[in-house]
Design a protein around this motif. Structure first.
Motif, PDB file in Angstrom:
ATOM      1  N   PHE A 145     -53.471  62.690  48.635  1.00 19.03           N
ATOM      2  CA  PHE A 145     -53.812  62.243  49.985  1.00 19.03           C
ATOM      3  C   PHE A 145     -52.853  61.148  50.448  1.00 19.03           C
ATOM      4  N   ILE A 146     -52.590  60.167  49.568  1.00 17.62           N
ATOM      5  CA  ILE A 146     -51.689  59.061  49.913  1.00 17.62           C
ATOM      6  C   ILE A 146     -50.283  59.584  50.203  1.00 17.62           C
ATOM      7  N   SER A 147     -49.819  60.522  49.387  1.00 19.26           N
ATOM      8  CA  SER A 147     -48.473  61.066  49.548  1.00 19.26           C
ATOM      9  C   SER A 147     -48.320  61.777  50.893  1.00 19.26           C
ATOM     10  N   LYS A 148     -49.344  62.496  51.328  1.00 18.34           N
ATOM     11  CA  LYS A 148     -49.265  63.278  52.555  1.00 18.34           C
ATOM     12  C   LYS A 148     -49.664  62.476  53.792  1.00 18.34           C
ATOM     13  N   TYR A 149     -50.238  61.299  53.593  1.00 19.86           N
ATOM     14  CA  TYR A 149     -50.710  60.501  54.731  1.00 19.86           C
ATOM     15  C   TYR A 149     -49.528  60.058  55.594  1.00 19.86           C
ATOM     16  N   ASP A 150     -49.650  60.302  56.887  1.00 14.92           N
ATOM     17  CA  ASP A 150     -48.631  59.892  57.858  1.00 14.92           C
ATOM     18  C   ASP A 150     -49.341  59.179  59.003  1.00 14.92           C
ATOM     19  N   PRO A 151     -49.118  57.883  59.174  1.00 11.85           N
ATOM     20  CA  PRO A 151     -49.832  57.141  60.222  1.00 11.85           C
ATOM     21  C   PRO A 151     -49.588  57.671  61.627  1.00 11.85           C
ATOM     22  N   LYS A 152     -48.544  58.506  61.796  1.00  8.30           N
ATOM     23  CA  LYS A 152     -48.237  59.069  63.117  1.00  8.30           C
ATOM     24  C   LYS A 152     -48.824  60.466  63.313  1.00  8.30           C
ATOM     25  N   ASP A 153     -49.441  61.014  62.253  1.00  8.42           N
ATOM     26  CA  ASP A 153     -49.990  62.372  62.323  1.00  8.42           C
ATOM     27  C   ASP A 153     -51.470  62.364  61.960  1.00  8.42           C
ATOM     28  N   PRO A 154     -52.362  62.406  62.971  1.00  7.07           N
ATOM     29  CA  PRO A 154     -53.810  62.373  62.708  1.00  7.07           C
ATOM     30  C   PRO A 154     -54.294  63.498  61.804  1.00  7.07           C
ATOM     31  N   LYS A 155     -53.541  64.601  61.728  1.00  5.47           N
ATOM     32  CA  LYS A 155     -53.961  65.712  60.875  1.00  5.47           C
ATOM     33  C   LYS A 155     -53.984  65.318  59.403  1.00  5.47           C
ATOM     34  N   THR A 156     -53.213  64.284  59.046  1.00  5.63           N
ATOM     35  CA  THR A 156     -53.149  63.855  57.645  1.00  5.63           C
ATOM     36  C   THR A 156     -54.219  62.818  57.304  1.00  5.63           C
ATOM     37  N   PHE A 157     -55.013  62.414  58.285  1.00  7.79           N
ATOM     38  CA  PHE A 157     -56.007  61.358  58.062  1.00  7.79           C
ATOM     39  C   PHE A 157     -57.214  61.858  57.272  1.00  7.79           C
ATOM     40  N   LYS A 158     -57.481  63.183  57.342  1.00  8.69           N
ATOM     41  CA  LYS A 158     -58.622  63.783  56.638  1.00  8.69           C
ATOM     42  C   LYS A 158     -59.943  63.122  57.030  1.00  8.69           C
ATOM     43  N   GLY A 159     -60.011  62.657  58.275  1.00  4.01           N
ATOM     44  CA  GLY A 159     -61.247  62.046  58.760  1.00  4.01           C
ATOM     45  C   GLY A 159     -61.419  60.590  58.403  1.00  4.01           C
ATOM     46  N   TYR A 160     -60.436  59.986  57.709  1.00  5.04           N
ATOM     47  CA  TYR A 160     -60.537  58.579  57.299  1.00  5.04           C
ATOM     48  C   TYR A 160     -59.747  57.689  58.252  1.00  5.04           C
ATOM     49  N   ASN A 161     -60.390  56.665  58.754  1.00  3.46           N
ATOM     50  CA  ASN A 161     -59.701  55.663  59.568  1.00  3.46           C
ATOM     51  C   ASN A 161     -59.348  54.501  58.655  1.00  3.46           C
ATOM     52  N   LEU A 162     -58.136  54.509  58.129  1.00  2.00           N
ATOM     53  CA  LEU A 162     -57.737  53.525  57.121  1.00  2.00           C
ATOM     54  C   LEU A 162     -57.599  52.119  57.692  1.00  2.00           C
ATOM     55  N   ARG A 163     -57.569  51.999  59.009  1.00  2.00           N
ATOM     56  CA  ARG A 163     -57.435  50.663  59.616  1.00  2.00           C
ATOM     57  C   ARG A 163     -58.785  49.963  59.750  1.00  2.00           C
ATOM     58  N   THR A 164     -59.867  50.701  59.567  1.00  6.47           N
ATOM     59  CA  THR A 164     -61.206  50.098  59.652  1.00  6.47           C
ATOM     60  C   THR A 164     -61.960  50.149  58.329  1.00  6.47           C
ATOM     61  N   MET A 165     -61.824  51.225  57.565  1.00  3.13           N
ATOM     62  CA  MET A 165     -62.513  51.312  56.282  1.00  3.13           C
ATOM     63  C   MET A 165     -61.787  50.479  55.233  1.00  3.13           C
ATOM     64  N   THR A 166     -62.521  49.923  54.310  1.00  7.57           N
ATOM     65  CA  THR A 166     -61.915  49.100  53.265  1.00  7.57           C
ATOM     66  C   THR A 166     -61.352  49.993  52.162  1.00  7.57           C
ATOM     67  N   MET A 167     -60.491  49.422  51.331  1.00  6.81           N
ATOM     68  CA  MET A 167     -59.946  50.184  50.216  1.00  6.81           C
ATOM     69  C   MET A 167     -61.042  50.539  49.231  1.00  6.81           C
ATOM     70  N   ASP A 168     -62.026  49.671  49.084  1.00  6.18           N
ATOM     71  CA  ASP A 168     -63.149  49.958  48.201  1.00  6.18           C
ATOM     72  C   ASP A 168     -63.896  51.200  48.678  1.00  6.18           C
ATOM     73  N   GLN A 169     -64.056  51.334  49.997  1.00  8.98           N
ATOM     74  CA  GLN A 169     -64.720  52.508  50.549  1.00  8.98           C
ATOM     75  C   GLN A 169     -63.896  53.769  50.330  1.00  8.98           C
ATOM     76  N   LEU A 170     -62.570  53.659  50.451  1.00  6.53           N
ATOM     77  CA  LEU A 170     -61.716  54.825  50.227  1.00  6.53           C
ATOM     78  C   LEU A 170     -61.795  55.273  48.775  1.00  6.53           C
ATOM     79  N   TYR A 171     -61.783  54.335  47.852  1.00  7.98           N
ATOM     80  CA  TYR A 171     -61.942  54.686  46.432  1.00  7.98           C
ATOM     81  C   TYR A 171     -63.249  55.449  46.213  1.00  7.98           C
TER      82      TYR A 171
END
Length: 362
Positions: free
Chosen positions: A66-92
């Motif tokens: 997921f991290i490798s494919k994540y592109d902040p300019k491409d919402p399709k790579t977000f997989k429904g996660y808003n990394l600017r609001t959710m904490t890293m603990d929540q992502l784990y």
């Protein structure tokens, strides 16, 4: 970091033209249960790493994918996660990641110095992991390069570059006083009865004791050895080792950089190791690096020093006095490079542009 900000600055300013050579470090390691393990940087490495159990490896591989494919300019790579609001603990937790994976991802790849990042937005940590992966993929063996003959080559190269643009270096020149006008704006530097005036001044905290505040202390130790660190692979004579704070019941990680004769910092057959961490035991700072010293033992000689860490009390925009942060204990230069770019933006009012930089002779 091979793809880090400092290397970008070196390339953009063509500093490498001025008698600078770099060598790839052999590997990057992290300590777990008292043993040293290579940090996995890809999905494939995660599946074979002894840092995690069988089921944990699959989860870690999915997170790294997921991290490798994540592109902040491409919402399709977000997989429904808003990394600017959710904490890293929540992502784990979303990926079902356990403690072992959290340790090597957060501290080994993202180079977070403590666990405060867990409660902060996940975006920064994910981008740090992508930087680690990009750096690793540049040469496929290690994410780090190091200057031949040591990091002292960096200021020498920049002094040569400064001269190309008409700058003047005055070595061993004392600064008697930094003068400000009635409005608190920088005016001049006094030295040996003379004054040097400028539109603004840039310096480290040691020159401006009244304009900085302490944020802690750092202990560093340089060790000379006639053997590599125990537990390393035979082909890892130059490397970085991170001892996570959870491994030794601390609040901050411990960093170790091992260099050898190939790096031109010592004779063949000898090794140099540098240990650094934040002081948590003010009455006995050496105790904070005891686990590192035991890892290096036996040593021929060690040199330990404790330094204060300072940050400026203002941004310098009004006072025209721009002060850097003190060096942190990390053995890489990512935080220092980011501080450089931050200072540039404050001075010029716009971000540093790598693309538009004018090269010497143009």
């Amino acid at each position: 970091m091979c793809a880090g900000e400092l290397v970008k600055i070196l390339r953009a300013t063509v500093v490498e033209r001025y008698s600078m050579e770099f060598m790839l470090l052999d590997a990057s390691f992290v300590m777990k249960d008292g043993k040293i393990h290579k940090i996995p940087a890809t999905e494939g490495e995660a599946l074979t790493s002894p840092l995690m159990g069988f089921f944990e490896k699959r989860k870690a591989a999915k997170l790294l994918d997921f991290i490798s494919k994540y592109d902040p300019k491409d919402p399709k790579t977000f997989k429904g996660y808003n990394l600017r609001t959710m904490t890293m603990d929540q992502l784990y937790k979303e990926f079902g990641i356990g403690t072992d994976t959290i340790t090597f991802v957060g501290h080994g790849m993202a180079l977070q110095t403590n666990d405060d990042y867990l409660r902060q937005p996940a975006y920064d940590t994910v981008m740090r992991c992508k930087l680690y992966e990009d750096s690793f993929n540049m040469y496929g063996r290690s994410p780090y390069v190091y200057p031949l003959y040591g990091s002292g080559e960096l200021p020498q190269a920049f002094s040569r570059l400064c001269a190309v643009y008409g700058g003047t270096y005055m070595l061993q020149t004392p600064v008697d006083k930094v003068n400000f006008d009635a409005n608190g704006v920088f005016e001049s530097i006094a030295s040996n009865g003379q004054k040097a005036k400028a539109k603004f001044v840039v310096g480290d905290p040691s020159y401006f004791p009244g304009r900085v505040r302490p944020v802690g202390k750092v202990i560093r130790c340089i060790a000379i050895m006639d053997h590599p660190i125990k537990g390393l692979k035979t082909d890892a004579n130059s490397c970085q080792i991170i001892i996570p704070q959870s491994e030794v019941n601390r609040k901050n990680d411990i960093y170790i950089l091992q260099l050898c004769g190939d790096n031109k910092v010592c004779p063949e057959g000898k090794y140099i190791a540098i240990i650094g961490t934040v002081v948590e035991n003010p009455s006995n700072p050496v105790a904070d690096i005891d686990v590192g010293l035991r890892l290096l033992s036996p040593t021929i000689e060690t040199f330990a020093s404790v330094s204060d860490m300072f940050v400026p009390t203002d941004d310098g925009v009004k006072s025209k006095c721009y002060i850097s942060n003190s060096y942190d204990p990390a053995t890489h230069f990512e935080s220092a490079a980011n501080n450089i770019l931050d200072l540039f933006q404050k001075i010029h009012g716009k971000p540093y542009s790598f693309e538009n930089l004018k090269k010497p002779g143009e």
